[in-house]
Motif scaffolding. Structure first.
Motif, short mmCIF file in Angstrom:
data_model
loop_
_atom_site.label_atom_id
_atom_site.label_comp_id
_atom_site.label_asym_id
_atom_site.label_seq_id
_atom_site.Cartn_x
_atom_site.Cartn_y
_atom_site.Cartn_z
N ALA A 1 0.84 -1.20 0.00
CA ALA A 1 0.00 0.00 0.00
C ALA A 1 0.87 1.25 0.00
O ALA A 1 0.63 2.20 -0.75
CB ALA A 1 -0.94 -0.02 1.20
N TRP A 2 1.93 1.24 0.79
CA TRP A 2 2.87 2.37 0.79
C TRP A 2 3.51 2.54 -0.57
O TRP A 2 3.65 3.64 -1.07
CB TRP A 2 4.00 2.09 1.78
N ALA A 3 3.93 1.40 -1.12
CA ALA A 3 4.67 1.45 -2.38
C ALA A 3 3.79 2.00 -3.49
O ALA A 3 4.22 2.83 -4.29
CB ALA A 3 5.18 0.06 -2.74
N ALA A 4 2.54 1.55 -3.55
CA ALA A 4 1.63 2.04 -4.59
C ALA A 4 1.43 3.54 -4.43
O ALA A 4 1.37 4.29 -5.40
CB ALA A 4 0.30 1.30 -4.52
N VAL B 1 12.26 -8.76 -4.42
CA VAL B 1 12.07 -7.88 -3.27
C VAL B 1 10.66 -8.02 -2.70
O VAL B 1 10.37 -7.62 -1.59
CB VAL B 1 12.37 -6.41 -3.64
N PHE B 2 9.76 -8.64 -3.48
CA PHE B 2 8.38 -8.85 -3.01
C PHE B 2 8.18 -10.20 -2.32
O PHE B 2 7.06 -10.56 -2.01
CB PHE B 2 7.42 -8.79 -4.20
N THR B 3 9.25 -10.95 -2.11
CA THR B 3 9.09 -12.28 -1.50
C THR B 3 8.61 -12.15 -0.06
O THR B 3 9.16 -11.35 0.71
CB THR B 3 10.43 -13.03 -1.52
N PRO B 4 7.63 -12.94 0.34
CA PRO B 4 7.19 -12.88 1.74
C PRO B 4 8.30 -13.39 2.66
O PRO B 4 8.99 -14.35 2.33
CB PRO B 4 6.00 -13.85 1.80
N LEU B 5 8.47 -12.72 3.80
CA LEU B 5 9.52 -13.11 4.74
C LEU B 5 8.93 -13.16 6.15
O LEU B 5 9.18 -12.26 6.96
CB LEU B 5 10.67 -12.09 4.69
N TYR C 1 17.87 -2.26 -10.81
CA TYR C 1 16.90 -2.32 -9.72
C TYR C 1 15.66 -1.47 -9.97
O TYR C 1 14.67 -1.58 -9.28
CB TYR C 1 17.55 -1.88 -8.40
N LYS C 2 15.76 -0.59 -10.96
CA LYS C 2 14.59 0.26 -11.26
C LYS C 2 13.75 -0.42 -12.32
O LYS C 2 14.24 -0.73 -13.39
CB LYS C 2 15.08 1.62 -11.76
N GLN C 3 12.48 -0.63 -12.04
CA GLN C 3 11.59 -1.18 -13.06
C GLN C 3 11.17 -0.04 -13.97
O GLN C 3 10.76 1.02 -13.51
CB GLN C 3 10.38 -1.83 -12.40
N ARG D 1 15.75 -1.19 -4.58
CA ARG D 1 16.53 -0.79 -3.41
C ARG D 1 15.66 -0.03 -2.42
O ARG D 1 15.68 -0.28 -1.22
CB ARG D 1 17.71 0.09 -3.84
N ASP D 2 14.87 0.90 -2.94
CA ASP D 2 14.04 1.71 -2.05
C ASP D 2 12.93 0.87 -1.43
O ASP D 2 12.56 1.06 -0.27
CB ASP D 2 13.49 2.90 -2.82
N LEU D 3 12.42 -0.07 -2.22
CA LEU D 3 11.39 -0.95 -1.70
C LEU D 3 11.99 -1.86 -0.61
O LEU D 3 11.33 -2.17 0.39
CB LEU D 3 10.80 -1.78 -2.84
N ALA D 4 13.24 -2.27 -0.80
CA ALA D 4 13.90 -3.09 0.22
C ALA D 4 13.97 -2.33 1.55
O ALA D 4 13.79 -2.90 2.63
CB ALA D 4 15.31 -3.48 -0.24
#
Ligand code: ADP
Ligand code: ZN
Ligand code: ZN
Length: 726
Positions: free
Chosen positions: A82-85, A302-306, A322-324, A333-336
């Motif tokens: 939600a933050w990322a979107a 980077v979207f893998t559930p952990l 790293y940029k789509q 990187r920023d999403l990480a």
């Protein structure tokens, strides 16, 4: 008001969609539902439940079926997405779609997470003991006798295993079984004793395990960053937790994969774009179950559930991969970092040439810097020499100094790399009679000559044309290639050094899946060789016998209009130079240029990357460019230029009131740096502000409004937050 579900659907629209709950089951945030959509059906992710819908209940459709009793996406991922979107101003549905492997976006039961492995049968063991099989069959029997292995692992060890497997399975000597949970590989290599600097880095990050803290591990190529990652990952695993290790490109890093597997002795999931969709989904699910302990992957990993997260590492954090660049334009990187914060774990960014963004974050106290200044053992940093091309007689663009250095290296039995970041034979084909040059009709850019394939190819849109024998304009026969690409350099070097193997490594020679690996394997051996290669070779490959790196044709980067060009050039030079002399032999680097006095080159060579980056950062600050200014770019393209102009003009008008209030700077509407591409006219509007919060507050409603503009339907458009190429 009925209680409704708010669902993210994989469509490029700026909204979520409301549905009545399905007849059976209790949908919760993170569960998937099958819903009617348009004339068909779609699988979506429930984002919220029990919301009050603005639409009357009577107009809402009911979800058809609940696909997951327990949510597939956990609370942390839902929050981060939600933050990322919101941050990347993306269509929310596309953010959720990015997070789910394709096979999990379908209306199908979840795949069984336990992959099948090949194992010896009793008969197979007897056959091995009796020595009755030879060649590839014997090698496969021996390999499986050590441990049952899955297809991917076998492929890494015995690339041609499939034929042998077919023969042996038919003879009843091997069989497929479900992998047992404890069938993890045994660690086979021991860690080296860490240097004092490596120790300090491991301790600093180790002390923060269990909470969010970003680190920048700034260490020259070959200084042992990977050993720091591995030591920390070992610690995290020992605590029963999971580690995520992101790398820019896996295809280029089979050595890293092998190294991690052989060191850790726990299941390592490898996620990259060449993976079959079923395998990707299984790996993702094993991570979600907490069974996968280490996840090694490229951008989308980077979207893998952990659920048991312990650490996130981003290797080569400066890398543009790293940029789509399409759809949901996130930066891994920023999403990480977003995930690290939500998960409460340290995030370790590593690079020999950190991005200016990360350096600015260190400067601002947001990241803690760790340094590895020495290379372990006796590895000396390479000597760098600038060769002034202006006064030299060049042979296919290569100076006498460069050719002499190559001759020296191969005479000593060592390897030399000639780096040129351009594929093909020549970037321009010119008629000496009338001045005509071959140009892409769809981009109005010069076509690159590919001599071996006798084709002219556009590197922007992939337009292909046959190589003309005569000038299409004046019919003269003397069409001349101008400039050098890797193919031409390969030809020139092969002619000049007929007794030395000359290997070209670029996208053309490595198109076949294993070709790159095979080429690297040949180079890891002893013996002289000359490599000609592009960017692909700039990444961390250990080539112990490579002692000379010659960099040619990077002058374009000194005069680019893109404000990031200097940063990229400095990173490229330092990364390529780092290929030289990794093992016990000292390295030498030659940089051929027409601008030997250029301040960036001077400083880079005299004082190194850190000093050059500091200078570049000071420049960015003084002229107010990122990372001291925040940018959002609206791009649009269409077959007709008027449509692009009309849309950007309307978008501009719609932004003006907010811009005046929030003091946004707007540049444009204007043509894109490449105004025509693949037959489409391209334009853009750049919005800037000193504060991210201000920028986002002003742009959120604007972004939603854009898709409602009538002119938006006649263009393809996208918003790019923190764009990396303008
Ligand atoms: P980087 O990731 O910074 O490029 P690596 O971790 O790959 O560096 O290390 C470069 C080389 O040095 C590798 O061959 C690695 O095995 C070796 N190495 C790293 N740390 C040590 C150490 N403490 N002692 C001995 N060798 C080391
Ligand atoms: Zn002509
Ligand atoms: Zn083109």
């Amino acid at each position: 008001m009925p209680s409704v579900l708010r669902v993210a659907l994989p469509v490029p629209l700026p909204t979520l969609f409301d549905y009545l709950p399905p007849a059976a089951g209790e949908a919760r945030p993170g569960s998937r539902v099958l819903v009617p959509f348009g004339r068909g059906k779609a699988v979506g992710v429930v984002v919220e439940t029990e919301v009050e819908s603005a639409l009357g209940g009577a107009r809402l459709k009911q979800a058809l079926r609940l696909l997951d009793d327990t949510p597939l996406l956990d609370a942390e991922l839902m929050k981060t997405l939600a933050w990322a979107a919101d941050y990347w101003l993306g269509a929310p549905g596309e953010a959720y779609a990015n997070a789910l492997p394709l096979a999990l976006r379908e209306d199908k039961p979840l795949p069984d997470t336990h992959e099948e492995v090949w194992a010896l049968t009793v008969a197979g063991r007897s056959a091995l003991d009796a020595g009755s099989r030879k060649g590839g069959s014997r090698r496969l029997l021996e390999t499986l006798a050590a441990a049952p292995l899955g297809a991917a692992e076998l492929h890494e060890r015995l690339p041609d295993w499939r034929d042998a497997a077919r023969r042996l399975a038919a003879a009843g000597l091997i069989e497929r079984v479900r992998r047992e949970a404890d069938a993890a590989p045994q660690p086979v290599t021991a860690a080296p004793a860490l240097s004092a600097e490596q120790h300090a880095a491991v301790d600093a990050v180790g002390a923060e395990l269990g909470r969010f803290q970003p680190f920048l591990l700034d260490g020259v190529t070959g200084s042992g960053k990977t050993e720091v990652y591995l030591a920390l990952i070992e610690r995290v695993i020992a605590e029963g937790k999971q580690a995520l290790l992101l790398v820019p490109e896996i295809g280029l890093a089979p050595q890293t994969v092998r190294r991690v597997r052989e060191r850790l002795g726990v299941p390592v999931e490898v996620l990259h774009s060449n993976l079959a969709e079923g395998d990707r989904a299984r790996a993702w699910l094993r991570a979600r179950d907490g069974e996968a302990r280490v996840i090694l992957g490229t951008r989308s990993a980077v979207f893998t559930p952990l659920p048991r997260a312990g650490l996130i590492v981003v290797d080569e954090e400066h890398d543009g991969a790293y940029k789509q660049q399409e759809g949901f334009r996130y930066h891994a990187r920023d999403l990480a970092l977003l995930r690290g914060r939500a998960l409460g774990v340290p995030v370790l960014l590593g690079s020999a040439t950190p991005s200016l963004e990360s350096l600015a974050n260190v400067e601002a106290g947001r990241y803690r810097a760790l340094h590895l200044r020495a290379r372990p053992g006796a590895i000396r940093p390479p000597q760098v020499q600038i060769v002034d091309m202006r006064a030299q007689r060049l042979e296919h663009g290569l100076s006498p100094t460069l050719l002499a250095a190559v001759a020296d290296a191969v005479a000593r039995g060592e390897q030399a790399l000639v780096f040129r970041n351009r594929r093909g034979y020549a970037p321009v084909l010119l008629c000496h009679q009338c001045g005509w040059h071959a140009e892409c009709p769809r981009c109005e850019h010069p076509l690159t000559l590919h001599a071996g394939r006798r084709q002219l190819i556009c590197h922007h849109c992939d337009y292909h044309a046959r190589l003309p024998e005569h000038c299409p304009s004046c019919d003269a026969p003397d069409l001349k290639p101008q400039g050098q690409g890797t193919e031409r350099l390969e030809e020139a070097l092969a002619a000049r050094f007929p007794d030395t193997p000359v290997l070209r490594i670029d996208r053309e020679t490595t198109r076949r899946r294993d070709a790159f690996d095979e080429l690297l394997e040949r180079l890891r051996g002893e013996g002289p060789a000359i490599l000609v290669g592009t960017q692909m070779l700039a990444k961390g490959h250990d080539l112990p016998n490579l002692t000379l790196v010659a960099i040619v044709g990077v002058d374009e980067g000194l005069h680019s209009v893109d404000f990031r060009a200097s940063e990229r050039l400095a990173q490229l030079i330092v990364q390529v130079a780092g290929r030289a002399g990794r093992a016990s032999k000292p390295g030498r680097v030659i940089l051929q240029t027409h601008h030997p006095d250029h301040p960036l080159l001077r400083q880079l060579l005299a004082q190194g990357y850190a000093a050059a980056a500091k200078e570049l950062l000071a420049e960015r600050r003084s002229v107010q460019l990122p990372p001291y200014m925040h940018q959002v770019l609206l791009r649009a393209d269409a077959h007709q230029r008027e449509h692009v102009e009309a849309f950007l003009h309307e978008a501009y008008g719609m932004l003006l009131p907010a811009a005046a209030q929030a003091e946004l700077a707007i540049a444009g509407p204007m043509p894109a740096p490449m105004p025509l591409r693949a037959g489409r006219h391209r334009g853009q509007l750049l919005v800037e502000a000193g504060s991210r919060a201000v920028l986002h507050a002003a742009l959120r409603p604007w972004a939603r409004g854009l898709s409602a503009l009538p002119s938006a339907r006649r263009v393809r458009w996208s918003l790019d937050v923190d764009p990396v190429d303008l």
